[in-house]
Scaffold this active site. Structure first.
Site, PDB file in Angstrom:
ATOM      1  N   LYS A 279     -30.615 -12.889 -20.473  1.00  0.00           N
ATOM      2  CA  LYS A 279     -30.342 -13.411 -19.142  1.00  0.00           C
ATOM      3  C   LYS A 279     -29.371 -14.593 -19.194  1.00  0.00           C
ATOM      4  CE  LYS A 279     -33.001 -10.496 -17.003  1.00  0.00           C
ATOM      5  NZ  LYS A 279     -33.365  -9.622 -18.117  1.00  0.00           N
ATOM      6  N   ASN A 280     -28.793 -14.939 -18.038  1.00  0.00           N
ATOM      7  CA  ASN A 280     -27.817 -16.029 -17.975  1.00  0.00           C
ATOM      8  C   ASN A 280     -28.408 -17.352 -18.411  1.00  0.00           C
ATOM      9  OD1 ASN A 280     -26.543 -13.885 -16.643  1.00  0.00           O
ATOM     10  ND2 ASN A 280     -25.367 -15.260 -15.343  1.00  0.00           N
TER      11      ASN A 280
END
Length: 390
Positions: free
Chosen positions: A189-190
């Site tokens: 994920k970011n």
């Protein structure tokens, strides 16, 4: 380092980034002797609350737990229906089943690849209790339309924003507005805590209930007493994970800027290569070119398989031979054996069925080099040209 026959380094479809400051902070937590949920978790939740404009935030061991607990906080259970999308990680619908409710799959918009909000009203029944949209690749749905629907039909909204940390809607962060909003902090994920997630709630009562569900339904009563009044699980986030999240938050603006830059390069490079190869007649579908709302968690294309002599697996295999990793996000949920046994039909959502068969995730992560984008675009275009039907 893996290499291809032409000695170029392998490009994975994603790679997390943890700087030395983060590694040192983890070591400090390990040396402290308090490695499970403690002061760093409290600091992380407080920092996240500030990020979301002061809304209550509770963290969990993973993004699946955040969604399940969101459903429980909303009081959704046996006999209820929850409207959602068939193009998502299967956890989205699995958690609906796990609380005894039934997922109702609505087809997707072929452009955004998110749930088609215009089809939701027709799927609402007296059993419908909530809508669970998914923001695929970080692109949110039209939030105004979503919440107008929820208000009109008196439904809760549980936003599966697993991929949308850092995304926004009309200048407001996803999570700072809306109802219950679930994020994942899984490795790709970011913002990553390696594994983990958080749930943004509406008030202190919901936050307290989420805490109970997080840790065996436990209610503490003074120094020497405790009680359990709801059925909870073991879904707490550790201080080791939390301190990683705190340092990832500091780097988030730089991560976001880099992702956006790479996405812009993808559009330019793919269009240039397709034109140079004379492939203007191939319907390679690119994502929505949105650099305001999307956090560019992933860059996905929809392959024109009807115009090719190969399937997606062959395209992926040939890209791998060129040293390029890819992914599939996601196959059609209703095509899985479990959902087939439960009576779901893939034909009920024809757009999602096609997208699920043709979608391909290309590499996108902050550590990529600019030249990687051109190499990927050239490799993909070469494969499309080789297998184009006459």
């Amino acid at each position: 380092m893996s290499t291809t026959e032409n000695t170029l380094p392998f490009i994975p479809f994603t790679r997390p980034h943890f700087n030395q400051e983060t590694i040192d902070a983890v070591a400090e937590v390990l040396r402290s002797g308090w490695v499970t949920s403690g002061p760093k978790l409290a600091e992380f939740e407080s920092t996240l609350s500030d990020y979301f404009g002061g809304r209550p935030v509770r963290c969990f061991a993973n993004g699946t737990a955040t969604m399940k607990i969101a459903l429980q906080v909303a009081g959704i259970g046996s006999g209820d229906e929850v409207i959602t999308t068939p193009i998502s990680w299967v956890a989205t619908s699995n958690v609906i089943l796990s609380v005894g409710a039934t997922p109702v799959f609505v087809d997707i918009d072929p452009v955004t690849r998110n749930i088609d909000l215009n089809q939701i009203a027709a799927a609402i029944t007296p059993k419908t209790r909530a809508i669970m949209p998914v923001y695929l690749a970080g692109l949110p749905v039209n939030m105004d339309q979503l919440y107008d629907l929820a208000k009109q039909y008196k439904l809760r909204v549980i936003e599966d924003a697993a991929q949308a940390f850092g995304s926004q809607w009309r200048g407001q962060k996803i999570g700072s507005i809306g109802d219950l909003v679930s994020f994942s902090f899984q490795a790709n994920k970011n913002l990553s805590t390696v594994e983990g997630g958080c749930l943004v709630l509406n008030n202190a009562d919901e936050a307290k209930l989420a805490e109970k569900f997080r840790l065996q339904g436990l209610t503490r009563q003074g120094m020497d007493g405790m009680d359990v009044d709801v059925l909870g699980g073991k879904d707490n986030l550790t201080d080791v994970n939390a301190v990683i999240g705190l340092h990832q938050l500091k780097q988030l603006p730089a991560f976001q800027a880099r992702r956006s830059s790479l996405a812009k390069q993808y559009f330019d490079a793919i269009r240039h290569e397709m034109e140079s190869a004379g492939l203007g007649n191939l319907n390679l579908e690119l994502p929505v070119e949105n650099f305001t709302d999307s956090n560019w968690h992933m860059f996905q294309v929809v392959l024109p398989l009807e115009q090719l002599n190969v399937d997606r697996a062959q395209v992926m295999s040939e890209l791998k031979d060129l040293g390029i990793g890819t992914g599939v996000h996601y196959p059609l949920i209703t095509g899985f054996t479990l959902y087939q046994k439960l009576g779901f039909k893939t034909e009920a959502t024809p757009v999602a069925k096609r997208i699920g068969r043709c979608i391909l995730t290309l590499p996108l992560f902050p550590g990529m080099a600019d030249e990687d984008v051109g190499r990927i675009a050239k490799g993909l275009t070469g494969i499309l040209k080789k297998h184009r039907k006459n």
